[in-house]
Design a protein around this motif. Structure first.
Motif, PDB file in Angstrom:
ATOM      1  N   UNK A  46       0.829  -1.213   0.000  1.00 29.81           N
ATOM      2  CA  UNK A  46       0.000   0.000   0.000  1.00 29.81           C
ATOM      3  C   UNK A  46       0.857   1.254   0.000  1.00 29.81           C
ATOM      4  N   UNK A  47       1.919   1.271   0.812  1.00 27.79           N
ATOM      5  CA  UNK A  47       2.800   2.445   0.894  1.00 27.79           C
ATOM      6  C   UNK A  47       3.497   2.686  -0.444  1.00 27.79           C
ATOM      7  N   UNK A  48       3.975   1.611  -1.080  1.00 23.09           N
ATOM      8  CA  UNK A  48       4.622   1.750  -2.389  1.00 23.09           C
ATOM      9  C   UNK A  48       3.618   2.308  -3.406  1.00 23.09           C
TER      10      UNK A  48
ATOM     11  N   UNK B   7       3.942   5.939  -5.209  1.00 23.83           N
ATOM     12  CA  UNK B   7       4.034   5.942  -6.667  1.00 23.83           C
ATOM     13  C   UNK B   7       2.867   6.691  -7.296  1.00 23.83           C
ATOM     14  N   UNK B   8       1.724   6.676  -6.622  1.00 24.08           N
ATOM     15  CA  UNK B   8       0.516   7.318  -7.145  1.00 24.08           C
ATOM     16  C   UNK B   8       0.690   8.826  -7.281  1.00 24.08           C
ATOM     17  N   UNK B   9       1.645   9.409  -6.578  1.00 19.02           N
ATOM     18  CA  UNK B   9       1.880  10.846  -6.666  1.00 19.02           C
ATOM     19  C   UNK B   9       2.384  11.258  -8.043  1.00 19.02           C
ATOM     20  N   UNK B  10       3.071  10.330  -8.733  1.00 19.61           N
ATOM     21  CA  UNK B  10       3.678  10.667 -10.023  1.00 19.61           C
ATOM     22  C   UNK B  10       3.255   9.746 -11.163  1.00 19.61           C
TER      23      UNK B  10
ATOM     24  N   UNK C  40      -2.967   5.492 -11.913  1.00 21.20           N
ATOM     25  CA  UNK C  40      -3.420   4.508 -10.931  1.00 21.20           C
ATOM     26  C   UNK C  40      -2.919   3.089 -11.236  1.00 21.20           C
ATOM     27  N   UNK C  41      -3.109   2.627 -12.463  1.00 23.51           N
ATOM     28  CA  UNK C  41      -2.786   1.232 -12.793  1.00 23.51           C
ATOM     29  C   UNK C  41      -1.292   0.933 -12.653  1.00 23.51           C
ATOM     30  N   UNK C  42      -0.379   1.734 -13.242  1.00 28.02           N
ATOM     31  CA  UNK C  42       1.043   1.459 -13.031  1.00 28.02           C
ATOM     32  C   UNK C  42       1.448   1.517 -11.554  1.00 28.02           C
ATOM     33  N   UNK C  43       0.878   2.483 -10.822  1.00 26.36           N
ATOM     34  CA  UNK C  43       1.198   2.592  -9.400  1.00 26.36           C
ATOM     35  C   UNK C  43       0.711   1.361  -8.640  1.00 26.36           C
ATOM     36  N   UNK C  44      -0.492   0.883  -8.988  1.00 30.84           N
ATOM     37  CA  UNK C  44      -1.047  -0.315  -8.356  1.00 30.84           C
ATOM     38  C   UNK C  44      -0.172  -1.531  -8.650  1.00 30.84           C
TER      39      UNK C  44
ATOM     40  N   UNK D  87      11.821   4.235  -9.932  1.00 31.40           N
ATOM     41  CA  UNK D  87      12.537   5.217 -10.741  1.00 31.40           C
ATOM     42  C   UNK D  87      12.442   4.896 -12.230  1.00 31.40           C
ATOM     43  N   UNK D  88      12.575   3.623 -12.562  1.00 33.69           N
ATOM     44  CA  UNK D  88      12.486   3.211 -13.969  1.00 33.69           C
ATOM     45  C   UNK D  88      11.085   3.485 -14.532  1.00 33.69           C
ATOM     46  N   UNK D  89      10.068   3.239 -13.705  1.00 31.86           N
ATOM     47  CA  UNK D  89       8.690   3.494 -14.137  1.00 31.86           C
ATOM     48  C   UNK D  89       8.470   4.968 -14.432  1.00 31.86           C
ATOM     49  N   UNK D  90       9.136   5.847 -13.668  1.00 36.68           N
ATOM     50  CA  UNK D  90       9.022   7.281 -13.915  1.00 36.68           C
ATOM     51  C   UNK D  90       9.668   7.667 -15.242  1.00 36.68           C
ATOM     52  N   UNK D  91      10.819   7.059 -15.530  1.00 40.22           N
ATOM     53  CA  UNK D  91      11.551   7.387 -16.755  1.00 40.22           C
ATOM     54  C   UNK D  91      10.737   7.034 -18.000  1.00 40.22           C
ATOM     55  N   UNK D  92      10.045   5.888 -17.961  1.00 34.78           N
ATOM     56  CA  UNK D  92       9.296   5.425 -19.141  1.00 34.78           C
ATOM     57  C   UNK D  92       7.790   5.647 -18.977  1.00 34.78           C
ATOM     58  N   UNK D  93       7.414   6.535 -18.068  1.00 27.38           N
ATOM     59  CA  UNK D  93       5.992   6.724 -17.759  1.00 27.38           C
ATOM     60  C   UNK D  93       5.171   7.229 -18.940  1.00 27.38           C
ATOM     61  N   UNK D  94       5.809   7.882 -19.915  1.00 24.17           N
ATOM     62  CA  UNK D  94       5.059   8.389 -21.069  1.00 24.17           C
ATOM     63  C   UNK D  94       4.510   7.247 -21.929  1.00 24.17           C
ATOM     64  N   UNK D  95       5.166   6.072 -21.807  1.00 25.73           N
ATOM     65  CA  UNK D  95       4.689   4.883 -22.517  1.00 25.73           C
ATOM     66  C   UNK D  95       3.978   3.973 -21.511  1.00 25.73           C
ATOM     67  N   UNK D  96       2.798   4.383 -21.107  1.00 24.91           N
ATOM     68  CA  UNK D  96       2.078   3.721 -20.028  1.00 24.91           C
ATOM     69  C   UNK D  96       1.805   2.247 -20.308  1.00 24.91           C
TER      70      UNK D  96
END
Length: 391
Positions: free
Chosen positions: A50-52, A56-59, A62-66, A282-291
């Motif tokens: 839940x904490x992770x 992650x939900x801040x940036x 919903x689905x990638x953060x989940x 961190x990696x998810x943030x870098x490639x976040x534009x390709x959800x």
């Protein structure tokens, strides 16, 4: 109070004071049973996911953060400690929490030092290894103070909870822990008896033991995520220095112990897993534009994590420590060594009791030592005392 007990000749515990608190709560709520005691760590595992997700939900959407939260909870060693009657899960929780705080602070955001330090103290009172995370937080606090971002009064309030932890740390150093290195006898072919700390750390790197332990605990592709962490924080000097320094401090901490315990999966969950979770974030943030790519990769890694969790014991060979133990025990007449994974203690102990061998049974429960399994299997105090006479 521990020092008064020791001074009076009492037997001080080598473990921090809140180590059994989660077990007391879970056994009270779910009954004092195997299920009830295991729920303490399992609830912590759910909270960790839940904490992770929440951070992650801040940036992230919903689905990638989940999926990132689910990924954190399915890393094999994390899922392993999340079902143990052990406190390693809380040390893992502590480190990933601090890594997220470092991430926020390095990006110029203000954090509540009082809340952060208080949580670290609570985690450390359950699992002492968490105290290492105070070092970067104190460094951040000092930096903010010297740059006049916080007042002297705020600093005093923030560090006040540490007064609770300081006696616990000194007690652990004075008494030692079951994993402390004593050096009288060496159970590692690469390390002679009475080896210095520097020599042990050097051997851990030069012999490849450190890298083998990491790989055997997380496997591919998680090892790639771990390697990516320093690259992903490279552009932010504050983040790079704090994260890398914290990794080095944890390496020194976990490879200063008895070498026979270096590859313990619980220790990898406390040390390596949080950095993998942070690296995945961190990696998810870098490639976040390709959800869609992020979602697909996380789904594949989660499936891989579950596969590894169910097949890890088949992939990893027995440790050197197990081999030495088996050889030594077999040389003693009247002993027979038989081990398997996973260890089904309950059936073995109950069968021995039913056949009248409760007081004549000795088994090696690996790193889950103690008489807890016997207590849950209905053994009496006299039977457990009788067991001591055959060791």
């Amino acid at each position: 109070s521990r020092f008064f007990v020791l001074y009076a000749g009492g037997n001080g515990s080598a473990f921090p004071p809140l180590r059994l608190f989660p077990l007391w709560v879970s056994s009270t709520v779910f009954s004092p049973s195997s299920f009830g005691f295991r729920m303490a760590a399992f609830v912590g595992l759910i909270a960790l996911m839940f904490v992770v997700w929440h951070y992650a939900r801040k940036k992230l959407p919903f689905v990638p953060a989940y999926l990132l939260g689910l990924f954190a909870g399915t890393i094999p060693v994390v899922l392993h400690v999340g079902t143990l009657v052990e406190m390693s899960l809380w040390a893992c929780f502590c480190l990933i929490f601090v890594l997220f705080m470092i991430d926020e602070w390095s990006e110029g955001k203000k954090i509540s030092y009082l809340k952060v330090i208080s949580l670290i103290v609570i985690f450390s009172c359950m699992r002492i290894s968490g105290f290492i995370t105070l070092v970067p937080i104190i460094a951040m606090l000092g930096y903010d103070f010297f740059h006049r971002k916080i007042s002297k009064k705020e600093v005093i309030y923030a560090v006040a909870p540490m007064t609770v932890l300081i006696p616990v740390i000194f007690a652990s150093i004075y008494i030692g822990t079951p994993s402390s290195y004593h050096g009288a006898v060496s159970f590692n072919p690469y390390i002679e008896a009475q080896a210095s700390l520097f020599h042990r750390l050097q051997v851990a790197i030069a012999s490849g033991t450190f890298f083998t332990n990491v790989y055997d605990s997380i496997r591919f592709p998680l090892v790639i995520v771990l390697v990516l962490v320093p690259i992903l924080v490279w552009r932010n000097t504050k983040k790079l220095v704090l994260v890398v320094s914290l990794f080095v401090m944890y390496f020194v901490l976990f490879y200063s112990i008895e070498p026979g315990l270096w590859g313990n999966g619980r220790y990898q969950a406390e040390f390596i897993a949080p950095f993998i979770i942070y690296g995945a974030y961190l990696f998810s943030l870098v490639v976040s534009r390709w959800q869609k790519i992020v979602i697909a990769v996380l789904c594949l890694v989660i499936v891989n994590n579950l596969y590894l969790f169910t097949h890890m014991s088949e992939m990893n060979k027995a440790s050197f420590g197990q081999d030495v133990y088996s050889t030594v025990m077999k040389k003693r007449e009247g002993y027979f060594v038989w081990s398997e994974l996973p260890y089904n203690f309950k059936k073995a102990l109950q069968s021995a009791k039913q056949d009248g061998f409760a007081g004549n049974l000795y088994y090696s429960p690996g790193n889950g030592y103690g008489y807890f399994a016997e207590i849950l299997s209905g053994y009496t105090v006299s039977e457990m005392q009788q067991q001591k006479s055959i060791i």
